[in-house]
Design a protein around this motif. Structure first.
Motif, PDB file in Angstrom:
ATOM      1  N   ALA A  96      23.015  -0.018 -31.783  1.00 22.89           N
ATOM      2  CA  ALA A  96      22.242  -1.277 -31.886  1.00 22.89           C
ATOM      3  C   ALA A  96      20.834  -1.156 -31.285  1.00 22.89           C
ATOM      4  O   ALA A  96      19.881  -1.704 -31.855  1.00 22.89           O
ATOM      5  N   PRO A  97      20.656  -0.443 -30.154  1.00 19.99           N
ATOM      6  CA  PRO A  97      19.305  -0.366 -29.579  1.00 19.99           C
ATOM      7  C   PRO A  97      18.250   0.224 -30.510  1.00 19.99           C
ATOM      8  O   PRO A  97      17.070  -0.115 -30.390  1.00 19.99           O
ATOM      9  N   PHE A  98      18.648   1.104 -31.454  1.00 18.46           N
ATOM     10  CA  PHE A  98      17.633   1.635 -32.377  1.00 18.46           C
ATOM     11  C   PHE A  98      17.042   0.503 -33.211  1.00 18.46           C
ATOM     12  O   PHE A  98      15.845   0.470 -33.473  1.00 18.46           O
ATOM     13  N   ILE A  99      17.904  -0.435 -33.630  1.00 18.39           N
ATOM     14  CA  ILE A  99      17.417  -1.546 -34.452  1.00 18.39           C
ATOM     15  C   ILE A  99      16.686  -2.551 -33.566  1.00 18.39           C
ATOM     16  O   ILE A  99      15.627  -3.064 -33.926  1.00 18.39           O
ATOM     17  N   LEU A 100      17.232  -2.789 -32.381  1.00 14.33           N
ATOM     18  CA  LEU A 100      16.600  -3.760 -31.478  1.00 14.33           C
ATOM     19  C   LEU A 100      15.233  -3.281 -30.984  1.00 14.33           C
ATOM     20  O   LEU A 100      14.293  -4.064 -30.862  1.00 14.33           O
ATOM     21  N   ALA A 101      15.147  -1.989 -30.696  1.00  8.03           N
ATOM     22  CA  ALA A 101      13.889  -1.499 -30.112  1.00  8.03           C
ATOM     23  C   ALA A 101      12.833  -1.189 -31.163  1.00  8.03           C
ATOM     24  O   ALA A 101      11.645  -1.351 -30.918  1.00  8.03           O
ATOM     25  N   ASN A 102      13.269  -0.724 -32.332  1.00  8.41           N
ATOM     26  CA  ASN A 102      12.278  -0.232 -33.303  1.00  8.41           C
ATOM     27  C   ASN A 102      12.297  -0.959 -34.640  1.00  8.41           C
ATOM     28  O   ASN A 102      11.364  -0.803 -35.433  1.00  8.41           O
ATOM     29  N   GLY A 103      13.367  -1.695 -34.936  1.00  6.08           N
ATOM     30  CA  GLY A 103      13.498  -2.324 -36.250  1.00  6.08           C
ATOM     31  C   GLY A 103      12.567  -3.519 -36.401  1.00  6.08           C
ATOM     32  O   GLY A 103      12.189  -4.166 -35.419  1.00  6.08           O
ATOM     33  N   SER A 104      12.203  -3.807 -37.655  1.00  2.00           N
ATOM     34  CA  SER A 104      11.348  -4.970 -37.922  1.00  2.00           C
ATOM     35  C   SER A 104      12.152  -6.244 -37.639  1.00  2.00           C
ATOM     36  O   SER A 104      13.385  -6.210 -37.517  1.00  2.00           O
ATOM     37  N   GLU A 105      11.439  -7.354 -37.605  1.00  2.00           N
ATOM     38  CA  GLU A 105      12.115  -8.639 -37.395  1.00  2.00           C
ATOM     39  C   GLU A 105      13.136  -8.897 -38.501  1.00  2.00           C
ATOM     40  O   GLU A 105      14.262  -9.345 -38.250  1.00  2.00           O
ATOM     41  N   THR A 106      12.746  -8.555 -39.738  1.00  2.00           N
ATOM     42  CA  THR A 106      13.645  -8.750 -40.894  1.00  2.00           C
ATOM     43  C   THR A 106      14.939  -7.969 -40.683  1.00  2.00           C
ATOM     44  O   THR A 106      16.039  -8.480 -40.900  1.00  2.00           O
ATOM     45  N   LEU A 107      14.768  -6.722 -40.265  1.00  5.68           N
ATOM     46  CA  LEU A 107      15.940  -5.853 -40.081  1.00  5.68           C
ATOM     47  C   LEU A 107      16.824  -6.376 -38.950  1.00  5.68           C
ATOM     48  O   LEU A 107      18.057  -6.378 -39.060  1.00  5.68           O
ATOM     49  N   GLN A 108      16.192  -6.843 -37.901  1.00  5.83           N
ATOM     50  CA  GLN A 108      16.969  -7.371 -36.773  1.00  5.83           C
ATOM     51  C   GLN A 108      17.749  -8.598 -37.208  1.00  5.83           C
ATOM     52  O   GLN A 108      18.922  -8.744 -36.875  1.00  5.83           O
ATOM     53  N   GLN A 109      17.072  -9.476 -37.976  1.00  6.89           N
ATOM     54  CA  GLN A 109      17.773 -10.688 -38.413  1.00  6.89           C
ATOM     55  C   GLN A 109      18.896 -10.359 -39.388  1.00  6.89           C
ATOM     56  O   GLN A 109      19.921 -11.028 -39.430  1.00  6.89           O
ATOM     57  N   LYS A 110      18.694  -9.295 -40.153  1.00  7.90           N
ATOM     58  CA  LYS A 110      19.704  -8.909 -41.150  1.00  7.90           C
ATOM     59  C   LYS A 110      20.968  -8.350 -40.478  1.00  7.90           C
ATOM     60  O   LYS A 110      22.071  -8.622 -40.908  1.00  7.90           O
ATOM     61  N   TYR A 111      20.784  -7.548 -39.427  1.00 10.25           N
ATOM     62  CA  TYR A 111      21.934  -6.801 -38.911  1.00 10.25           C
ATOM     63  C   TYR A 111      22.386  -7.127 -37.483  1.00 10.25           C
ATOM     64  O   TYR A 111      23.532  -6.861 -37.138  1.00 10.25           O
ATOM     65  N   ILE A 112      21.511  -7.645 -36.650  1.00 10.76           N
ATOM     66  CA  ILE A 112      21.946  -7.832 -35.248  1.00 10.76           C
ATOM     67  C   ILE A 112      23.002  -8.945 -35.102  1.00 10.76           C
ATOM     68  O   ILE A 112      24.017  -8.735 -34.415  1.00 10.76           O
ATOM     69  N   PRO A 113      22.858 -10.100 -35.759  1.00  7.51           N
ATOM     70  CA  PRO A 113      23.895 -11.123 -35.568  1.00  7.51           C
ATOM     71  C   PRO A 113      25.306 -10.615 -35.922  1.00  7.51           C
ATOM     72  O   PRO A 113      26.257 -10.851 -35.171  1.00  7.51           O
ATOM     73  N   GLY A 114      25.430  -9.857 -37.009  1.00  5.88           N
ATOM     74  CA  GLY A 114      26.743  -9.303 -37.396  1.00  5.88           C
ATOM     75  C   GLY A 114      27.235  -8.256 -36.403  1.00  5.88           C
ATOM     76  O   GLY A 114      28.439  -8.077 -36.209  1.00  5.88           O
ATOM     77  N   SER A 115      26.294  -7.548 -35.763  1.00  4.53           N
ATOM     78  CA  SER A 115      26.687  -6.538 -34.768  1.00  4.53           C
ATOM     79  C   SER A 115      27.187  -7.220 -33.499  1.00  4.53           C
ATOM     80  O   SER A 115      28.059  -6.704 -32.789  1.00  4.53           O
ATOM     81  N   VAL A 116      26.628  -8.390 -33.209  1.00  2.00           N
ATOM     82  CA  VAL A 116      27.046  -9.136 -32.013  1.00  2.00           C
ATOM     83  C   VAL A 116      28.437  -9.746 -32.222  1.00  2.00           C
ATOM     84  O   VAL A 116      29.275  -9.731 -31.315  1.00  2.00           O
ATOM     85  N   THR A 117      28.704 -10.242 -33.423  1.00  4.83           N
ATOM     86  CA  THR A 117      30.020 -10.885 -33.669  1.00  4.83           C
ATOM     87  C   THR A 117      31.111  -9.850 -33.928  1.00  4.83           C
ATOM     88  O   THR A 117      32.295 -10.168 -33.865  1.00  4.83           O
ATOM     89  N   GLY A 118      30.705  -8.612 -34.259  1.00  2.11           N
ATOM     90  CA  GLY A 118      31.709  -7.591 -34.564  1.00  2.11           C
ATOM     91  C   GLY A 118      32.069  -7.579 -36.039  1.00  2.11           C
ATOM     92  O   GLY A 118      32.926  -6.809 -36.473  1.00  2.11           O
ATOM     93  N   GLU A 119      31.369  -8.395 -36.811  1.00  2.00           N
ATOM     94  CA  GLU A 119      31.592  -8.384 -38.263  1.00  2.00           C
ATOM     95  C   GLU A 119      31.100  -7.052 -38.839  1.00  2.00           C
ATOM     96  O   GLU A 119      31.661  -6.524 -39.785  1.00  2.00           O
ATOM     97  N   LEU A 120      30.045  -6.529 -38.230  1.00  3.31           N
ATOM     98  CA  LEU A 120      29.526  -5.206 -38.619  1.00  3.31           C
ATOM     99  C   LEU A 120      29.867  -4.211 -37.521  1.00  3.31           C
ATOM    100  O   LEU A 120      29.523  -4.430 -36.357  1.00  3.31           O
ATOM    101  N   ILE A 121      30.506  -3.113 -37.902  1.00  2.00           N
ATOM    102  CA  ILE A 121      30.782  -2.041 -36.933  1.00  2.00           C
ATOM    103  C   ILE A 121      29.737  -0.951 -37.169  1.00  2.00           C
ATOM    104  O   ILE A 121      29.467  -0.568 -38.308  1.00  2.00           O
ATOM    105  N   LEU A 122      29.144  -0.489 -36.063  1.00  2.40           N
ATOM    106  CA  LEU A 122      27.993   0.415 -36.181  1.00  2.40           C
ATOM    107  C   LEU A 122      28.340   1.879 -35.892  1.00  2.40           C
ATOM    108  O   LEU A 122      29.260   2.175 -35.124  1.00  2.40           O
ATOM    109  N   GLY A 123      27.548   2.757 -36.502  1.00  3.13           N
ATOM    110  CA  GLY A 123      27.661   4.189 -36.211  1.00  3.13           C
ATOM    111  C   GLY A 123      26.285   4.827 -36.314  1.00  3.13           C
ATOM    112  O   GLY A 123      25.332   4.211 -36.791  1.00  3.13           O
ATOM    113  N   ILE A 124      26.206   6.062 -35.853  1.00  2.00           N
ATOM    114  CA  ILE A 124      24.933   6.788 -35.968  1.00  2.00           C
ATOM    115  C   ILE A 124      25.199   8.132 -36.623  1.00  2.00           C
ATOM    116  O   ILE A 124      26.162   8.821 -36.258  1.00  2.00           O
ATOM    117  N   ALA A 125      24.361   8.491 -37.597  1.00  2.97           N
ATOM    118  CA  ALA A 125      24.593   9.721 -38.353  1.00  2.97           C
ATOM    119  C   ALA A 125      23.391  10.646 -38.241  1.00  2.97           C
ATOM    120  O   ALA A 125      22.409  10.502 -38.971  1.00  2.97           O
TER     121      ALA A 125
END
Ligand SMILES: Cc1cc2nc3c(=O)[nH]c(=O)nc-3n(C[C@H](O)[C@H](O)[C@H](O)COP(=O)(O)OP(=O)(O)OC[C@H]3O[C@@H](n4cnc5c(N)ncnc54)[C@H](O)[C@@H]3O)c2cc1C
Length: 380
Positions: A96-125
C-alpha cells in the motif's frame, strides 16, 4: 525488556490487534496450512477492525494513523501469533505505501479504500525467474501505447499470488536503460493477467506464493505509479520500510519461538530434572534473549527514525540482517531443545523452523543486506 517508545494509544491498538489474532487467526492455523492459503474473509474482518493500512488518511477510509509505531505493532503481533500466511504487514507496510507515497490522487482513490476494507488483497511483483537480487536484470516490459501500457513478461515467487487482487508490478519502460523501471498498479482481473499454480514450499504453507504471467496486459495510463522511469527510486525508498517491517515481524516470530521453547523445557524431564534446569539450556536461551532485546531496541529506534524522516536503507538492512539471522537461530535451538518432539509437526516449533528459513532470503537476502551496509561503509 521494558520498551519506552509506546504510549497508551499504541498499547490499546496492540491489545486489540492481539485479541483479533487470537480469535480470528490462531485457531485456524492448521486448517489454513492444509488449504495452502488463508481465506479472503480474514482480510475483510481485519479491515472492518481498522487493522489494514491504518496509516491511510481518513478521506480514503483509513484511520490516519501516520505513525510507524502502529505498523510496527502490526508486524510484531503478526509474528508473535505464529501464523505466517496472513501477512497483513505485506499488504499494509510494503505494498500500500507505494500507492500512498507515489500514486496519483486518482490511483489512491481507486485502490486505497478497498485496501483498507480488505476487499482488495495486495501483492508486489518484482522478482523474475532470472532477476531476484539483481533488480536491474528484470525483463518484464511495459510499452507506452498512447492511452495505455502493454505489459508483457513474468514474475515468480509472488506472495498472495493466488488470492491477491491488485499487484504493484515493476517493469522496464526503456529497454536501453537498465534502471529505467516503472511501477504499475495491475489488477488481477485485467485481460492477459494469468496466475500460475500455488507453489509448493518448505514452509509458510498457508501463504500462497505463485508465478504471475502478463500476456499483452493493457494497463491504463492512470495505473502508472508516480513518474515513468522513477520506479527504481521508489523501490529503493520503499525497501527501507519494507525491510524494517520484516525485521519487526522477525522479532515477533523470535519471541514466539523463545516462548514456545521456554514453556517446553520447563515441562520436559531428563535425568530426573526439567530440561530448563540444565545450564546449557539456560545459557542458550539467555544468549538468544539478549540478542532479541538488542535487536528490538534497534527496531524501536528505527521506528522513531522513520517517523522523523531519517531512517536509512543501511539502518533497515542492519535490522533485517540481524533479526532474520536471530530468528533462524531461535528456531534451530528451539528444535534442538525440544529434542525429537521438535521434529514433529504437532509441535509449533517444527513449523517455525520451516517458516523462518525464508526470512534470510526474501525482501533481500542476508548477503544483499551486507552489501548495502558495506557499500555505505566504503563509500568515499
Ligand atoms: C516464499 C517467498 C515469497 C516471496 N515473495 C515475494 C514477493 O511477494 N514479491 C517479490 O517480488 N519477490 C518475492 N520473493 C522473491 C525473493 O525476494 C527473492 O527470492 C530474493 O530476493 C532472492 O532472489 P533470487 O531468489 O533470485 O536469488 P538470487 O538473486 O539468484 O541469489 C542467489 C544467491 O546469490 C546471492 N547473491 C546474489 N547477488 C549477490 C551479490 N551481489 N553478492 C553476494 N551474494 C549475492 C544471494 O544472496 C543468494 O544467496 C519471494 C520468495 C519466496 C521464496
Amino acid at each position: 525488556m521494558k520498551r519506552f517508545i509506546f504510549e497508551e494509544e499504541h498499547e490499546m491498538f496492540r491489545e486489540s490487534f492481539r485479541t483479533f489474532l487470537q480469535k480470528e487467526v490462531v485457531p485456524y492455523r492448521d486448517e489454513w496450512r492444509q488449504a495452502g492459503m488463508v481465506p479472503r474473509e480474514v482480510y475483510r474482518k481485519a479491515g472492518e477492525m481498522g487493522f489494514l493500512v491504518p496509516q491511510a488518511p481518513e478521506e480514503l477510509g483509513g484511520l490516519g494513523l501516520d505513525d510507524f509505531r502502529f505498523q510496527q505493532i502490526i508486524a510484531e503481533e503478526m509474528g508473535a501469533c505464529g501464523e505466517t500466511g496472513f501477512i497483513s504487514n505485506l499488504h499494509t507496510s510494503i505494498v500500500a505505501p507505494f500507492i500512498l507515497a507515489n500514486g496519483s490522487e486518482t490511483l489512491q482513490q481507486k485502490y486505497i479504500p478497498g485496501s483498507v476494507t480488505g476487499e482488495l488483497i495486495l501483492g508486489i511483483a518484482m522478482t523474475e525467474p532470472d532477476a531476484g537480487s539483481d533488480v536491474a536484470g528484470m525483463r518484464t516490459t511495459a510499452v507506452d501505447q498512447g492511452d495505455h501500457y502493454l505489459l508483457n513478461g513474468n514474475k515468480t515467487y509472488i506472495s498472495n499470488g493466488i488470492c491477491g487482487d491488485l499487484f504493484v508490478v515493476a517493469a522496464r519502460t526503456n529497454p536501453d536503460i537498465p534502471h529505467a523501471i516503472s511501477l504499475f498498479a495491475v489488477e488481477a482481473n485485467f485481460d492477459g493477467f494469468i496466475r500460475g499454480a500455488n507453489l509448493k514450499k518448505m514452509g509458510m504453507k498457508s501463504q500462497d506464493t505463485a508465478e504471475l504471467f502478463f500476456d499483452n496486459v493493457k494497463v491504463p495510463k492512470e495505473n502508472l505509479i508516480g513518474v515513468e522511469g522513477e520506479g527504481f527510486k521508489y523501490l529503493m525508498a520503499g525497501l527501507a520500510k519494507e525491510r524494517l517491517s520484516c525485521a519487526m515481524w522477525n522479532i515477533g516470530l523470535a519471541q514466539y519461538g523463545l516462548d514456545l521453547t521456554v514453556e517446553f523445557v520447563k515441562e520436559r524431564k531428563a535425568f530426573g530434572k526439567s530440561v530448563a534446569q540444565f545450564q546449557n539450556t539456560q545459557f542458550k536461551l539467555a544468549d538468544l534473549k539478549a540478542r532479541l532485546d538488542a535487536i528490538t531496541a534497534l527496531c524501536d529506534q528505527l521506528s522513531i527514525a522513520i517517523n522523523q524522516g531519517h531512517a536509512t536503507s543501511e539502518d533497515a538492512s542492519s535490522a533485517k540482517l540481524l533479526s532474520s539471522e536471530l530468528l533462524c537461530d531461535v528456531a534451530d535451538e528451539g528444535v534442538q531443545l525440544h529434542g525429537g518432539a521438535g521434529y514433529m509437526e504437532e509441535y509449533p516449533i517444527c513449523h517455525l523452523y520451516k517458516d523462518s528459513r525464508i526470512t534470510r532470503i526474501f525482501a533481500g537476502t542476508s548477503e544483499i543486506m551486507k552489501l548495502i551496509i558495506a557499500r555505505d561503509m566504503f563509500k568515499d
